[in-house]
Enzyme design. Structure first.
Site, PDB file in Angstrom:
ATOM      1  CB  ILE A  54      -0.939  -0.027   1.291  1.00 34.68           C
ATOM      2  CG1 ILE A  54      -2.025  -1.120   1.124  1.00 34.68           C
ATOM      3  CG2 ILE A  54      -1.407   1.315   1.558  1.00 34.68           C
ATOM      4  CD1 ILE A  54      -2.696  -1.611   2.428  1.00 34.68           C
ATOM      5  CB  VAL A  63       8.906   3.282  11.707  1.00 32.10           C
ATOM      6  CG1 VAL A  63       8.724   3.691  10.559  1.00 32.10           C
ATOM      7  CG2 VAL A  63       7.934   1.668  12.109  1.00 32.10           C
ATOM      8  CE1 TYR A  96      -2.235  -4.604  11.755  1.00 37.11           C
ATOM      9  CE2 TYR A  96      -4.658  -5.178  11.531  1.00 37.11           C
ATOM     10  CZ  TYR A  96      -3.650  -4.467  10.935  1.00 37.11           C
ATOM     11  OH  TYR A  96      -3.657  -3.605   9.679  1.00 37.11           O
ATOM     12  CE  LYS A 101      -2.273  -1.062  11.549  1.00 38.97           C
ATOM     13  NZ  LYS A 101      -1.482  -0.058  10.914  1.00 38.97           N
ATOM     14  N   PRO A 110      -8.004   1.337   5.856  1.00 41.65           N
ATOM     15  CG  PRO A 110      -6.000   0.875   5.086  1.00 41.65           C
ATOM     16  CD  PRO A 110      -6.780   1.220   6.482  1.00 41.65           C
TER      17      PRO A 110
HETATM   18  N1  LIG Z   1      -3.202  -5.209   3.651  1.00 40.35           N
HETATM   19  C1  LIG Z   1      -4.287  -4.896   4.371  1.00 40.35           C
HETATM   20  O1  LIG Z   1      -5.254  -6.029   4.298  1.00 40.35           O
HETATM   21  C2  LIG Z   1      -4.328  -3.860   5.296  1.00 40.35           C
HETATM   22  C3  LIG Z   1      -5.611  -3.527   5.922  1.00 40.35           C
HETATM   23  C4  LIG Z   1      -5.510  -2.514   6.847  1.00 40.35           C
HETATM   24  C5  LIG Z   1      -4.538  -1.724   7.162  1.00 40.35           C
HETATM   25  N2  LIG Z   1      -3.534  -2.301   6.510  1.00 40.35           N
HETATM   26  C6  LIG Z   1      -2.003  -1.377   6.934  1.00 40.35           C
HETATM   27  O2  LIG Z   1      -1.567  -0.795   5.919  1.00 40.35           O
HETATM   28  C7  LIG Z   1       0.020  -0.639   6.057  1.00 40.35           C
HETATM   29  C8  LIG Z   1       0.634  -1.383   5.005  1.00 40.35           C
HETATM   30  O3  LIG Z   1       0.249  -2.692   4.749  1.00 40.35           O
HETATM   31  P1  LIG Z   1       0.673  -3.534   3.605  1.00 40.35           P
HETATM   32  O4  LIG Z   1      -0.470  -4.693   3.668  1.00 40.35           O
HETATM   33  O5  LIG Z   1       0.855  -2.870   2.238  1.00 40.35           O
HETATM   34  O6  LIG Z   1       2.137  -4.188   4.123  1.00 40.35           O
HETATM   35  P2  LIG Z   1       3.285  -5.016   3.363  1.00 40.35           P
HETATM   36  O7  LIG Z   1       3.729  -6.028   4.385  1.00 40.35           O
HETATM   37  O8  LIG Z   1       2.760  -5.148   1.906  1.00 40.35           O
HETATM   38  O9  LIG Z   1       4.225  -3.717   3.392  1.00 40.35           O
HETATM   39  C9  LIG Z   1       4.889  -3.065   4.633  1.00 40.35           C
HETATM   40  C10 LIG Z   1       5.986  -2.332   4.154  1.00 40.35           C
HETATM   41  O10 LIG Z   1       6.177  -1.799   5.407  1.00 40.35           O
HETATM   42  C11 LIG Z   1       7.788  -2.180   5.704  1.00 40.35           C
HETATM   43  N3  LIG Z   1       8.081  -2.222   6.990  1.00 40.35           N
HETATM   44  C12 LIG Z   1       7.495  -3.269   7.977  1.00 40.35           C
HETATM   45  N4  LIG Z   1       8.179  -2.799   9.018  1.00 40.35           N
HETATM   46  C13 LIG Z   1       8.911  -1.711   9.188  1.00 40.35           C
HETATM   47  C14 LIG Z   1       9.687  -0.937  10.009  1.00 40.35           C
HETATM   48  N5  LIG Z   1       9.763  -1.276  11.372  1.00 40.35           N
HETATM   49  N6  LIG Z   1      10.102   0.115   9.629  1.00 40.35           N
HETATM   50  C15 LIG Z   1       9.921   0.474   8.344  1.00 40.35           C
HETATM   51  N7  LIG Z   1       9.331  -0.161   7.399  1.00 40.35           N
HETATM   52  C16 LIG Z   1       8.916  -1.402   7.751  1.00 40.35           C
HETATM   53  C17 LIG Z   1       8.007  -3.276   4.923  1.00 40.35           C
HETATM   54  O11 LIG Z   1       9.323  -3.484   4.751  1.00 40.35           O
HETATM   55  C18 LIG Z   1       7.126  -3.359   3.665  1.00 40.35           C
HETATM   56  O12 LIG Z   1       7.771  -2.408   2.584  1.00 40.35           O
HETATM   57  C19 LIG Z   1       0.103  -1.316   7.520  1.00 40.35           C
HETATM   58  O13 LIG Z   1       0.240  -0.307   8.565  1.00 40.35           O
HETATM   59  C20 LIG Z   1      -0.947  -2.158   7.633  1.00 40.35           C
HETATM   60  O14 LIG Z   1      -1.334  -2.697   8.795  1.00 40.35           O
HETATM   61  C21 LIG Z   1      -3.151  -3.123   5.780  1.00 40.35           C
END
Ligand SMILES: NC(=O)c1ccc[n+]([C@@H]2O[C@H](COP(=O)([O-])OP(=O)(O)OC[C@H]3O[C@@H](n4cnc5c(N)ncnc54)[C@H](O)[C@@H]3O)[C@@H](O)[C@H]2O)c1
Length: 251
Positions: A17, A61, A155, A159, A185
């Site tokens: 995302i 982070v 989780y 959130k 999302p």
């Molecule tokens: N995919 C879903 O269904 C969904 C739904 C709701 C919310 N989210 C939220 O959206 C955000 C992105 O999710 P996604 O599905 O794209 O995840 P993803 O796992 O596809 O990508 C996450 C990215 O964050 C980076 N990352 C992880 N830990 C890190 C850290 N400590 N420091 C810096 N970078 C770090 C990873 O290297 C990766 O590039 C997250 O906060 C997730 O909780 C995702």
């Protein structure tokens, strides 16, 4: 673009995302800092090939030192920071399990990345956001604190904390002309999700049938909400959580 470009840091911006956010904001003319554990330089190079102004920064982070470096790199390259998108989070790699099987270490790790991470990043960029005079902070939450799905209580709690943090910061930072909002999302087929079997285990309700718009959600579905919150037109919107999930929840 008719609005002045902004300098935007997207944490976790190298994939999933976060990368979709970077790509879309770049097409709108914004300057992008891709901050990630890994792959930030490569992602920024792809954005530059598409004509964007972008740099990559290696940053965890959770690390105060890393996020200070991230903020300094953005300021050095682009002369300031206008927007922080707290997107990095632990989700796609989590094992789904009943809460009594979640260890203290697993609980703390999720809290560390998903709540301490956004707190650290917000603190690191705050002086620059204050100087900006049009600072924006956008936290990526989730619809799970509203829906309360089982087997991911760490989780869900993390959130929920992100939404509460968003509200509290909105009040604290309004005097600095900084808005603070969250995007929630629904379950999204991000890179991380597609690399696991999560999409099969999560169930049809979360994927499609529980939404008004009954199809899978993809990262591109989220970019318009971020563009709006970053836009000049959203300058009077703060403390809000915008659910983007095809009508799965109504806030
Ligand atoms: N995919 C879903 O269904 C969904 C739904 C709701 C919310 N989210 C939220 O959206 C955000 C992105 O999710 P996604 O599905 O794209 O995840 P993803 O796992 O596809 O990508 C996450 C990215 O964050 C980076 N990352 C992880 N830990 C890190 C850290 N400590 N420091 C810096 N970078 C770090 C990873 O290297 C990766 O590039 C997250 O906060 C997730 O909780 C995702």
């Amino acid at each position: 673009m008719s609005e002045l470009p902004k300098t935007v840091i997207v944490t976790g911006g190298a994939s999933g995302i976060g990368y979709a956010f970077c790509e879309h904001l770049a097409t709108l003319g914004h300057r992008i800092v891709v901050a990630d554990l890994r792959g930030g330089d490569e992602a920024a190079a792809r954005l530059r090939e598409q004509g964007a102004k972008a740099i990559g920064v290696q940053a965890d982070v959770v690390s105060e030192e890393d996020v200070a470096t991230m903020a300094a790199a953005a300021e050095r390259e682009f002369g300031g920071i206008d927007v922080l998108v707290n997107n990095a989070g632990l989700f796609t790699t989590l094992a789904l399990k009943p809460f009594e099987q979640i260890t203290n270490q697993e609980w703390m790790r999720v809290m560390e990345v998903n709540t301490l991470g956004p707190f650290n990043c917000a603190k690191a960029v705050l002086p620059a956001l204050r100087r900006s005079g049009r600072g924006r902070l956008v936290n990526i939450a989730s619809t799970v604190p509203i829906k309360g799905p089982p087997n991911m209580s760490h989780y869900v709690a993390s959130k929920g904390a992100v939404i509460a943090f968003t509200r509290s910061l909105a009040r604290e930072l309004a005097k600095d002309k900084i808005t603070v909002n969250a995007i929630a999302p629904g379950f999204t087929l991000s890179d991380g999700v597609l690399q696991t079997d999560l999409q099969n285990r999560i169930g049809d309700n979360a994927r499609t049938t529980g939404r008004c718009l009954q199809r899978d959600q993809v990262p591109a579905d989220l970019v318009g909400a971020l563009a709006y919150l970053v836009s000049d037109g959203a300058g009077f919107v703060t403390g809000q959580t915008l659910a983007v999930d095809g009508g799965g929840v109504f806030l």
